[in-house]
Design an enzyme around this catalytic site. Structure first.
Site, mmCIF file in Angstrom:
data_model
loop_
_atom_site.group_PDB
_atom_site.id
_atom_site.type_symbol
_atom_site.label_atom_id
_atom_site.label_comp_id
_atom_site.label_asym_id
_atom_site.label_seq_id
_atom_site.Cartn_x
_atom_site.Cartn_y
_atom_site.Cartn_z
ATOM 1 N N GLY A 56 9.072 2.066 -19.914
ATOM 2 C CA GLY A 56 9.210 2.728 -18.620
ATOM 3 C C GLY A 56 7.887 2.821 -17.901
ATOM 4 O O GLY A 56 6.828 2.666 -18.513
ATOM 5 N N PRO A 57 7.938 3.095 -16.596
ATOM 6 C CA PRO A 57 6.710 3.174 -15.807
ATOM 7 C C PRO A 57 5.803 4.308 -16.296
ATOM 8 O O PRO A 57 6.271 5.204 -16.998
ATOM 9 C CB PRO A 57 7.214 3.488 -14.385
ATOM 10 C CG PRO A 57 8.678 3.298 -14.410
ATOM 11 C CD PRO A 57 9.143 3.349 -15.814
ATOM 12 N N PRO A 58 4.534 4.265 -15.924
ATOM 13 C CA PRO A 58 3.600 5.296 -16.352
ATOM 14 C C PRO A 58 4.018 6.688 -15.874
ATOM 15 O O PRO A 58 4.585 6.817 -14.791
ATOM 16 C CB PRO A 58 2.283 4.899 -15.688
ATOM 17 C CG PRO A 58 2.447 3.495 -15.278
ATOM 18 C CD PRO A 58 3.894 3.240 -15.099
ATOM 19 N N GLY A 59 3.737 7.674 -16.678
ATOM 20 C CA GLY A 59 3.958 9.055 -16.267
ATOM 21 C C GLY A 59 5.395 9.524 -16.311
ATOM 22 O O GLY A 59 5.721 10.593 -15.815
ATOM 23 N N THR A 75 5.263 9.371 -23.838
ATOM 24 C CA THR A 75 4.463 10.028 -24.856
ATOM 25 C C THR A 75 5.047 11.399 -25.181
ATOM 26 O O THR A 75 5.173 11.789 -26.345
ATOM 27 C CB THR A 75 3.008 10.166 -24.363
ATOM 28 O OG1 THR A 75 2.561 8.894 -23.919
ATOM 29 C CG2 THR A 75 2.106 10.664 -25.451
ATOM 30 N N HIS A 104 0.830 4.577 18.217
ATOM 31 C CA HIS A 104 1.280 3.784 17.073
ATOM 32 C C HIS A 104 2.284 4.589 16.229
ATOM 33 O O HIS A 104 3.395 4.132 15.962
ATOM 34 C CB HIS A 104 0.070 3.368 16.229
ATOM 35 C CG HIS A 104 0.400 2.553 15.021
ATOM 36 N ND1 HIS A 104 0.186 1.203 14.947
ATOM 37 C CD2 HIS A 104 0.945 2.894 13.824
ATOM 38 C CE1 HIS A 104 0.577 0.749 13.770
ATOM 39 N NE2 HIS A 104 1.044 1.766 13.063
ATOM 40 N N GLU A 105 1.885 5.787 15.870
ATOM 41 C CA GLU A 105 2.779 6.608 15.036
ATOM 42 C C GLU A 105 4.022 7.016 15.822
ATOM 43 O O GLU A 105 5.126 7.041 15.276
ATOM 44 C CB GLU A 105 2.049 7.848 14.515
ATOM 45 C CG GLU A 105 0.907 7.549 13.547
ATOM 46 C CD GLU A 105 1.292 6.651 12.374
ATOM 47 O OE1 GLU A 105 2.458 6.698 11.927
ATOM 48 O OE2 GLU A 105 0.430 5.876 11.921
ATOM 49 N N HIS A 115 6.533 4.254 15.544
ATOM 50 C CA HIS A 115 7.305 4.300 14.295
ATOM 51 C C HIS A 115 8.393 5.371 14.391
ATOM 52 O O HIS A 115 9.560 5.137 14.067
ATOM 53 C CB HIS A 115 6.402 4.688 13.119
ATOM 54 C CG HIS A 115 5.471 3.612 12.644
ATOM 55 N ND1 HIS A 115 5.912 2.382 12.247
ATOM 56 C CD2 HIS A 115 4.127 3.613 12.450
ATOM 57 C CE1 HIS A 115 4.858 1.649 11.845
ATOM 58 N NE2 HIS A 115 3.763 2.379 11.973
ATOM 59 N N ASP A 130 1.358 -2.239 7.791
ATOM 60 C CA ASP A 130 2.726 -2.417 8.282
ATOM 61 C C ASP A 130 3.139 -3.873 8.163
ATOM 62 O O ASP A 130 4.218 -4.190 7.659
ATOM 63 C CB ASP A 130 2.813 -2.008 9.764
ATOM 64 C CG ASP A 130 2.545 -0.519 9.961
ATOM 65 O OD1 ASP A 130 2.603 0.220 8.962
ATOM 66 O OD2 ASP A 130 2.283 -0.118 11.105
HETATM 67 P P1 ADP Z 1 3.940 8.288 -20.135
HETATM 68 O O1 ADP Z 1 3.572 8.347 -21.556
HETATM 69 O O2 ADP Z 1 5.326 7.792 -19.896
HETATM 70 O O3 ADP Z 1 2.960 7.586 -19.267
HETATM 71 P P2 ADP Z 1 3.552 11.091 -20.347
HETATM 72 O O4 ADP Z 1 4.505 11.425 -21.422
HETATM 73 O O5 ADP Z 1 2.133 10.979 -20.746
HETATM 74 O O6 ADP Z 1 3.989 9.780 -19.588
HETATM 75 O O7 ADP Z 1 3.729 12.144 -19.177
HETATM 76 C C1 ADP Z 1 2.642 12.792 -18.586
HETATM 77 C C2 ADP Z 1 2.993 14.223 -18.258
HETATM 78 O O8 ADP Z 1 3.962 14.288 -17.228
HETATM 79 C C3 ADP Z 1 3.621 14.934 -19.430
HETATM 80 O O9 ADP Z 1 2.641 15.516 -20.233
HETATM 81 C C4 ADP Z 1 4.480 15.968 -18.759
HETATM 82 O O10 ADP Z 1 3.764 17.118 -18.474
HETATM 83 C C5 ADP Z 1 4.882 15.317 -17.469
HETATM 84 N N1 ADP Z 1 6.218 14.741 -17.591
HETATM 85 C C6 ADP Z 1 6.537 13.443 -17.485
HETATM 86 N N2 ADP Z 1 7.857 13.245 -17.630
HETATM 87 C C7 ADP Z 1 8.397 14.445 -17.857
HETATM 88 C C8 ADP Z 1 9.733 14.901 -18.091
HETATM 89 N N3 ADP Z 1 10.773 14.070 -18.134
HETATM 90 N N4 ADP Z 1 9.918 16.227 -18.280
HETATM 91 C C9 ADP Z 1 8.867 17.073 -18.249
HETATM 92 N N5 ADP Z 1 7.599 16.708 -18.032
HETATM 93 C C10 ADP Z 1 7.351 15.413 -17.824
HETATM 94 ZN ZN ZN Z 2 1.946 1.866 11.167
HETATM 95 MG MG MG Z 3 1.766 7.709 -22.313
#
Ligand code: ADP
Ligand code: ZN
Ligand code: MG
Length: 613
Positions: A198-201, A205, A420-421, A424, A496
């Site tokens: 899955g994507p970062p964040g 983990t 410009h804005e 849009h 744009d």
């Molecule tokens: P990844 O490993 O997918 O990059 P992490 O697990 O490190 O992402 O997520 C970073 C932080 O974002 C976590 O420590 C948490 O605080 C928050 N977070 C991300 N996804 C969730 C989720 N589904 N529920 C609660 N907190 C989340």
């Molecule tokens: Zn623009």
């Molecule tokens: Mg991670």
């Protein structure tokens, strides 16, 4: 530094002479004088140097100025020799000792020793650095995987919002780890490798930790990039070590975060292979294969780049189970916000539901960051609780970057920006399929000089052609306004235009939405160039089709501009009002634009009625 050391060493040698400080060089004549006066107790001869001791201390002249009272001295026999010396020594009962002339010249020794000292010095620095990084020099190769005792792993599924599918998948494994024997008795085998993609964040983990917490088993975690050491073979040893430890502690979980950094396709990529990485990966593969089926160790891994993983990793018996960890949708975003808002005081006007709706494309980590930034804003404004305003500010910051306060924009440029804005915004407000406007701003933030934020009423999973065409026109709205009002183009529309090019290309190549090639896909519109993959992909259509495709793409872009242009031209009066409002207030909510449009509609209707009367 080298020269300094040499100088120091030389000085030290000169100064120390015969070990004790009270030694000075004297002239040979003076020595002979003292000798014949019977004042020399003993001498030690080394080559042409004589070190000696007087019976009674003498005032000695050192380099003409300093005087020293001493019984130790040294001097040199002149090179022409002194054949009366031995007789004089015997006559005066001087004890004589001698040693052969030193074969080594001090300078010579220094030149040999110094490089060695230098390397020792570097070694010590290196050692200290390794120490300060929390891993002893002698522990290279020992597993960096931290053994976390079960009681330490207090993350549970309650800390993870959304991701219901992933949790369900993990539940089975957690059950197994809790009671391995019960499952073994009925012949069940534990899946070995589990890959979270899955994507970062998005919480990969977090999910792994929670799984260990739920199962209440030791959790060994290591990040792929930790394996990358400077010595070949160390990474491989680490892998072996970690698996050994985990087996000892079984049932247990091994978690390899950022698997892609070791698991990248072997023998591929720019600059040839990476020995260390390949060895580590090979070790990992053989450890995965070497598992006995009855060992209750689960190997979990996470990556956001499954496409670049070595195929061998994904084979049956290795990471053959994949768990998808998606970007959170609105409902999941709300739950994540609830979790992270628990320890933050919120004002009554804060509606998490609205925030969840207004944050499409935010990952869990982004949402956590959003609330954190909001509390910083609240703190700066000396509020005790977070207000909706703080969250709005924080969202702009997370999405677009910091406000650029010091930027000097002259009046003319501000005017262009405002139009410009407004362009849009007006196109977005008028075209039927476009998303409603959240706000329009000409406050520069991050890279953007201004922005028109749109928010979908509900999250879309599919985009239809009408929506996309309207979207293209909205993006072109800025450029069209510049053209209409100032009859020129500015560089402000760079992003744009890029977006338009990307989107219209996707429509033609991937989604079969052009007139000429309806319902036909030509593969990917994006040129994926990254390490570890073939650099050039074969195009699957002829040159003449390629030319047609380019034409279709250009046509879509051109038409988008024309639609935008005619839309604002018909409503030039409203455009001017929106722009003036923007120049005045810098930031206006989307409703203002709608209001101005409605006013106009009413006016024209009234006029029509009057005409009819
Ligand atoms: P990844 O490993 O997918 O990059 P992490 O697990 O490190 O992402 O997520 C970073 C932080 O974002 C976590 O420590 C948490 O605080 C928050 N977070 C991300 N996804 C969730 C989720 N589904 N529920 C609660 N907190 C989340
Ligand atoms: Zn623009
Ligand atoms: Mg991670």
């Amino acid at each position: 530094m080298y020269f300094l050391l040499i100088a120091l060493l030389y000085n030290w040698y000169i100064a120390s002479g015969d070990g004790f400080g009270q030694t000075a060089e004297i002239e040979y004549t003076k020595f002979k004088q003292q000798l014949t006066q019977g004042n020399v107790e003993r001498i030690h001869v080394q080559g042409d140097q004589i070190n000696g001791e007087f019976k009674s201390p003498q005032i000695l002249n050192i380099s003409g100025e300093d005087t020293l009272r001493s019984e130790n001295f040294y001097t040199y026999i002149p090179s022409y020799g002194d054949n009366q010396l031995s007789a004089a020594l015997e006559e005066n009962d001087v004890t004589v000792s001698a040693e052969p002339e030193s074969e080594y010249n001090w300078w010579y020794i220094a030149l040999i020793i110094l490089p060695i000292l230098f390397f020792i010095y570097i070694g010590v620095m290196f050692y200290q650095r390794m120490q300060s990084q929390g891993q002893g020099f002698f522990n290279i190769g020992k597993s960096k995987a931290k053994l976390q005792q079960p009681e330490k792993q207090d993350t549970t599924f309650d800390d993870v919002a959304g991701l219901d599918n992933a949790k369900t998948e993990l539940t089975e494994i957690i059950e197994f780890l809790k009671e391995p024997d019960r499952f073994k008795d009925i012949g069940a085998k534990l899946p070995k490798g589990l890959l979270m993609v899955g994507p970062p964040g998005t919480g990969k983990t977090l999910l792994a930790r929670a799984a260990a917490g739920e199962a209440d088993v030791p959790f060994f975690t290591i990040t792929g990039s930790d394996f990358m050491e400077m010595f070949v073979g160390v990474g491989a040893k680490r892998v072996r070590d970690m698996f050994d430890k985990a087996k000892e502690a079984s049932p247990s979980i091994i978690f390899i975060d950022e698997l892609d950094s070791i698991g990248r396709r072997r023998g591929a990529g720019l600059g040839g292979g990476h020995d260390e990485r390949e060895q580590t990966l090979n070790q990992l593969l053989s450890e995965l294969d070497g598992f006995e089926p009855n060992e209750s160790v689960v190997v979990m891994a996470a990556t956001n780049r499954p496409d670049i993983l070595d195929k061998a990793l994904l084979r049956p018996g290795r990471f053959d189970r994949q768990i998808k960890v998606d970007m959170p949708k609105q409902k999941a975003r709300l739950e994540i916000l609830k979790i992270h808002a628990q320890d933050k005081p919120l004002q009554d006007d804060v509606d998490l539901e609205v925030i969840a709706r207004s944050t499409p494309g935010f990952s869990g980590a982004d949402l956590e960051n959003l609330l954190n930034e909001a509390s910083l804003y609240a703190g700066r404004n000396e509020r005790k609780k977070i207000a909706m305003e703080d969250i709005d500010n924080a969202r702009d910051k997370v999405m677009m970057g910091l406000k650029r306060e010091g930027l000097q924009i002259d009046d003319k440029e501000r005017e262009v920006l405002a139009y410009h804005e407004a362009g849009h915004a007006l196109v977005a407000a008028i075209l039927p399929h476009s998303d409603p406007i959240h706000k329009v701003t000409i406050i520069p933030r991050g890279k953007a000089m201004g922005a028109t934020q749109q928010l979908p009423e509900k999250e879309k999973y599919l985009y239809n052609r009408e929506y996309l065409l309207d979207r293209l026109a909205v993006i072109m709205g800025g450029r069209a306004a510049e053209d209409l009002i100032f009859e020129t183009s500015t560089s402000g529309a760079q992003d744009d235009l890029k977006q338009v090019a990307k989107l219209s290309r996707k429509m033609v190549l991937e989604w079969g939405m052009s007139e000429k090639y309806k319902h036909i896909s030509f593969g990917s519109a994006e040129e994926e160039v990254f390490l570890g993959r073939d650099m050039s992909r074969q195009r699957e259509y002829s040159d003449s089709t390629a030319r047609d495709i380019d034409e279709e793409v250009q046509k879509i872009s051109r038409e988008a501009f024309e639609r935008a242009f005619s839309t604002i031209k018909e409503n030039r009066d409203v455009l001017e009002k929106v722009a003036e409002l923007l120049l005045d207030k810098e930031e206006i909510p989307g409703e203002e634009v709608d209001k101005l449009l409605n006013e106009k509609k009413q006016n024209t209707q009234e006029e029509k009625q009057k005409d009819e009367e």
